[in-house]
Enzyme design. Structure first.
Site, PDB file in Angstrom:
ATOM      1  N   ARG A 177       0.804  -1.219   0.000  1.00 29.91           N
ATOM      2  CA  ARG A 177       0.000   0.000   0.000  1.00 29.91           C
ATOM      3  C   ARG A 177       0.843   1.278   0.000  1.00 29.91           C
ATOM      4  NH1 ARG A 177      -3.115  -3.934   2.222  1.00 29.91           N
ATOM      5  NH2 ARG A 177      -1.074  -4.570   2.931  1.00 29.91           N
ATOM      6  N   THR A 178       1.763   1.368   0.961  1.00 27.04           N
ATOM      7  CA  THR A 178       2.485   2.627   1.154  1.00 27.04           C
ATOM      8  C   THR A 178       3.348   2.948  -0.067  1.00 27.04           C
ATOM      9  OG1 THR A 178       2.513   2.114   3.505  1.00 27.04           O
ATOM     10  CG2 THR A 178       3.965   3.877   2.771  1.00 27.04           C
ATOM     11  N   LYS A 232      25.270  -5.124  -1.506  1.00 30.53           N
ATOM     12  CA  LYS A 232      26.723  -5.316  -1.666  1.00 30.53           C
ATOM     13  C   LYS A 232      27.470  -4.779  -0.455  1.00 30.53           C
ATOM     14  CE  LYS A 232      26.449  -4.588  -6.686  1.00 30.53           C
ATOM     15  NZ  LYS A 232      26.822  -3.643  -7.747  1.00 30.53           N
ATOM     16  N   ARG A 267      11.394   4.007   3.994  1.00 29.44           N
ATOM     17  CA  ARG A 267      10.868   2.993   4.918  1.00 29.44           C
ATOM     18  C   ARG A 267      12.034   2.106   5.328  1.00 29.44           C
ATOM     19  NH1 ARG A 267       5.659  -0.918   4.768  1.00 29.44           N
ATOM     20  NH2 ARG A 267       4.773   1.067   5.419  1.00 29.44           N
ATOM     21  N   HIS A 279       4.790   6.305  11.622  1.00 28.56           N
ATOM     22  CA  HIS A 279       4.319   6.166  10.236  1.00 28.56           C
ATOM     23  C   HIS A 279       3.331   7.325  10.021  1.00 28.56           C
ATOM     24  CE1 HIS A 279       3.244   4.461   6.514  1.00 28.56           C
ATOM     25  NE2 HIS A 279       2.841   3.255   6.871  1.00 28.56           N
TER      26      HIS A 279
HETATM   27  C1  NCD Z   1       1.586  -0.892   8.342  1.00 27.83           C
HETATM   28  C2  NCD Z   1       3.100  -0.742   8.424  1.00 27.83           C
HETATM   29  O1  NCD Z   1       3.835  -1.171   7.548  1.00 27.83           O
HETATM   30  O2  NCD Z   1       3.498  -0.150   9.403  1.00 27.83           O
HETATM   31  N1  NCD Z   1       1.111  -1.079   7.057  1.00 27.83           N
HETATM   32  C3  NCD Z   1       0.964  -0.014   6.225  1.00 27.83           C
HETATM   33  O3  NCD Z   1       1.826   0.805   6.074  1.00 27.83           O
HETATM   34  N2  NCD Z   1      -0.219   0.098   5.594  1.00 27.83           N
HETATM   35  C4  NCD Z   1       1.062  -1.858   9.317  1.00 27.83           C
HETATM   36  C5  NCD Z   1       1.549  -3.274   9.315  1.00 27.83           C
HETATM   37  O4  NCD Z   1       2.501  -3.644   8.639  1.00 27.83           O
HETATM   38  O5  NCD Z   1       0.945  -4.060  10.054  1.00 27.83           O
END
Ligand code: NCD
Length: 311
Positions: A56-57, A84, A106, A134
């Site tokens: 999703r993100t 590497k 991320r 997040h």
């Molecule tokens: C979340 C995350 O990665 O922190 N998912 C997301 O970004 N939609 C929650 C999760 O991984 O459970």
């Protein structure tokens, strides 16, 4: 509205958060048009740097940038020189030399986004760092709630599950409280973090007191990849006491909405009956994710551009 960085919800004032949520309305409308494109970020470069898995993100940041005509480059750690042995610092210095405007990151380490911001002139947006924060998820959650409720002020929001390892819970607790909601965190004692007091929310070791008369119920996934030890006897046992089913949800207000950031573990934190019911707005959250991230990218990319600059 201009954003210098978005590493934590603490980087936003209440007015800035409200302005972002307001501008996301226009971007939601754009995303629903047959031609989903605006020239707003033409000539801007957005790097999407993902050291952890994401559906999703990552996709929504990419689409957000592309719908605003930015040049978007996706870099996944598994296909980069990190494999590497290149350090995070050298990776960022390398990418910075290519003059990105926005660097989305991320990473599995809490604090990674803050670390990255020391080695780039780009605006850093945290797309999830370990168990820390997040922020864009919290913004899209607030936006989704506001599609159903007139205001966040006084709303009872129950955030349930693996609070200790959830960056979603942390960012939501900060943002929704700032916007006036009454946030309740619920989970097994072993999954409630020691520093909960700092978030200033009510906490419960059972679901029921959090669900009672709730306007919003947000269920979280057990972060199995972050659990180093044994926090509960078994997933079956967890589901029996902390899974959301129709009987438990009946304690919330009749018009309560159920949220989930995804990915869902059906049958663990949420039953199929709830996940597939009209009360569950998880897919609306996904749609909101693109709109909110367009608003965030727009605010980030305005840096260095004076208001009189016609470009
Ligand atoms: C979340 C995350 O990665 O922190 N998912 C997301 O970004 N939609 C929650 C999760 O991984 O459970």
């Amino acid at each position: 509205m201009t954003l210098q960085r978005l590493v934590s919800i603490n980087d936003l004032s209440k007015d800035q958060a409200t302005a972002l949520l307001q501008s996301a309305n226009a971007f939601l409308e754009l995303s629903r048009r047959p031609v989903r494109k605006a020239p707003t970020l033409r000539g801007k470069t957005v790097l999407n740097l993902f050291f952890e898995n994401s559906t999703r993100t990552r996709t929504s940041f990419e689409l957000a940038g592309k719908r605003l005509s930015a040049d978007v480059v996706n870099i996944s750690a598994s296909a980069s020189s990190v494999k590497k042995g290149e350090s995070l610092k050298d990776t960022i210095l390398t990418l910075n030399a290519m003059h990105p405007d926005v660097l989305i990151v991320r990473h599995s380490a809490s604090g990674a986004a803050q670390f990255v911001s020391q080695y780039t002139q780009a605006v850093v947006v945290n797309a999830g760092d370990g168990t820390h924060e997040h922020p864009t998820q919290a913004l899209l959650d607030a936006f989704t709630i506001l599609q159903h409720k007139p205001s966040l002020t006084g709303l009872k929001v129950a955030i349930c599950g693996d609070i200790a390892h959830s960056r979603v819970a942390r960012s939501n607790a900060l943002l929704l409280s700032m916007l006036g909601a009454d946030v309740h965190l619920a989970g097994p004692r072993t999954l409630l973090p020691a520093d909960l007091g700092a978030l200033g929310c009510a906490t419960h070791e059972r679901l029921e007191p959090a669900l009672q008369d709730a306007d919003v119920v947000m269920m979280l996934r057990i972060q199995l990849e972050r659990l180093g030890g044994v926090y509960f006897p078994s997933l079956r046992e967890y589901s029996r006491f902390f899974g959301l089913n129709a009987q438990r949800l009946a304690q919330a207000k009749p018009d309560a909405i159920v949220m989930h950031p995804g990915p869902m573990n059906r049958g663990v934190e949420i039953g199929n009956d709830i996940a597939d019911s009209p009360q569950c707005v998880a897919l609306e959250q996904v749609e909101a994710g693109v709109a909110v991230r367009m608003a965030v990218l727009y605010a980030c990319s305005r840096l260095g551009q004076s208001d009189s600059d016609p470009s």
